[in-house]
Enzyme design. Sequence first.
Site, PDB file in Angstrom:
ATOM      1  N   HIS A   1       1.021  -1.897   8.570  1.00 29.32           N
ATOM      2  CA  HIS A   1       1.792  -2.195   7.365  1.00 29.32           C
ATOM      3  C   HIS A   1       2.894  -1.165   7.152  1.00 29.32           C
ATOM      4  CE1 HIS A   1       2.713  -3.202   3.176  1.00 29.32           C
ATOM      5  NE2 HIS A   1       2.594  -1.906   2.920  1.00 29.32           N
ATOM      6  N   GLU A   2       2.555   0.112   7.287  1.00 33.80           N
ATOM      7  CA  GLU A   2       3.535   1.165   7.031  1.00 33.80           C
ATOM      8  C   GLU A   2       4.681   1.131   8.039  1.00 33.80           C
ATOM      9  OE1 GLU A   2       3.648   3.217   4.332  1.00 33.80           O
ATOM     10  OE2 GLU A   2       2.025   1.931   3.643  1.00 33.80           O
TER      11      GLU A   2
ATOM     12  N   PHE B   1      -3.573  -0.545   8.074  1.00 37.02           N
ATOM     13  CA  PHE B   1      -2.784   0.335   7.219  1.00 37.02           C
ATOM     14  C   PHE B   1      -1.549   0.837   7.964  1.00 37.02           C
ATOM     15  CE2 PHE B   1      -3.141   4.546   4.589  1.00 37.02           C
ATOM     16  CZ  PHE B   1      -2.034   4.185   3.846  1.00 37.02           C
TER      17      PHE B   1
ATOM     18  N   GLN C   1      -1.496  11.074  -0.878  1.00 35.58           N
ATOM     19  CA  GLN C   1      -2.404  10.707  -1.961  1.00 35.58           C
ATOM     20  C   GLN C   1      -3.654  11.585  -1.915  1.00 35.58           C
ATOM     21  OE1 GLN C   1      -3.092   6.536  -1.265  1.00 35.58           O
ATOM     22  NE2 GLN C   1      -4.441   6.865   0.470  1.00 35.58           N
TER      23      GLN C   1
ATOM     24  N   LYS D   1       6.762  -2.376   7.434  1.00 36.62           N
ATOM     25  CA  LYS D   1       7.503  -2.442   6.177  1.00 36.62           C
ATOM     26  C   LYS D   1       8.530  -1.326   6.062  1.00 36.62           C
ATOM     27  CE  LYS D   1       7.119  -2.626   1.146  1.00 36.62           C
ATOM     28  NZ  LYS D   1       6.220  -2.692  -0.033  1.00 36.62           N
ATOM     29  N   HIS D   2       8.171  -0.117   6.455  1.00 35.28           N
ATOM     30  CA  HIS D   2       9.033   1.049   6.227  1.00 35.28           C
ATOM     31  C   HIS D   2       9.624   1.618   7.512  1.00 35.28           C
ATOM     32  CE1 HIS D   2       7.696   1.116   2.052  1.00 35.28           C
ATOM     33  NE2 HIS D   2       6.446   1.068   2.472  1.00 35.28           N
TER      34      HIS D   2
ATOM     35  N   HIS E   1       0.169   8.631   2.726  1.00 31.09           N
ATOM     36  CA  HIS E   1       0.312   7.226   2.354  1.00 31.09           C
ATOM     37  C   HIS E   1       1.445   6.603   3.155  1.00 31.09           C
ATOM     38  CE1 HIS E   1       0.650   3.992  -1.057  1.00 31.09           C
ATOM     39  NE2 HIS E   1       0.684   3.468   0.159  1.00 31.09           N
TER      40      HIS E   1
END
Length: 243
Positions: free
Chosen positions: A120-121, A117, A40, A124-125, A67
């Site tokens: 989360h990444e 952050f 980003q 989730k991924h 991101h």
Amino acid sequence: MHRDILKWNGRTFAIIYLVIQCFAILSVAKDFDFFYFVQQWPASYCDSRRGCCYPKTGKPAEDFSIHGLWPNYDDGTYPSNCDSSNPFDESKVSNLESELEEHWPTLACPSGDGLKFWRHEWEKHGTCAESVFDERGYFESALALKKKANLLQALESAGIKAVDGKYYTLSQIKDEITKAVGYAPFIECNVDPSGNHQLYQVYQCVDASASEFIQCPVFPHGRACGNKVEFASFSSASSRDEL
């Protein structure tokens, strides 16, 4: 008759077993097909109605920032939150934190240190690609891909620079990234408070080993860009902390 029934039941069981095994093999082989590597442009993140908050380490450099690295399927769907037994562990990336703060900064409010952050990444991924890497490997791979893509240099070398009020065509931006990397990206725009379209995120596709850029099997459904795209500068963008 009894023997025939037993024989038939044995064959049925064997067929069912083989079908189950085939499904199990397919499910393992189809963890995911490729990755989206998403960067980003921080100034565009901040220069919007939502605004931003600079991280506790200070205002980020005027460069693209990571991101995420997201596993995807060829049909456009994606897995998520795949392993709740493997939560983010800061100790595994402790000696990467200075690099992550520089290249993967948080811009969410309130101002943070990046841990939320990154957590989360990964959860989730990253947990959906444990067949490829562990937690540390996930972040190392993303950092290596950013260096390999070098988006800012690709654009600036072609005269596409972050200057307020200067616009470029979408094809100009896409063409220069394609020349530098070899494959076309997907460009996502957002809008500034005046409603101008600005370069926001760049999606690039990466093979299932997270090492090589590839032609995108499918493009995401992001916000479309207009005919004119602004490459915003940090000089016009402010964080909520500065307001």
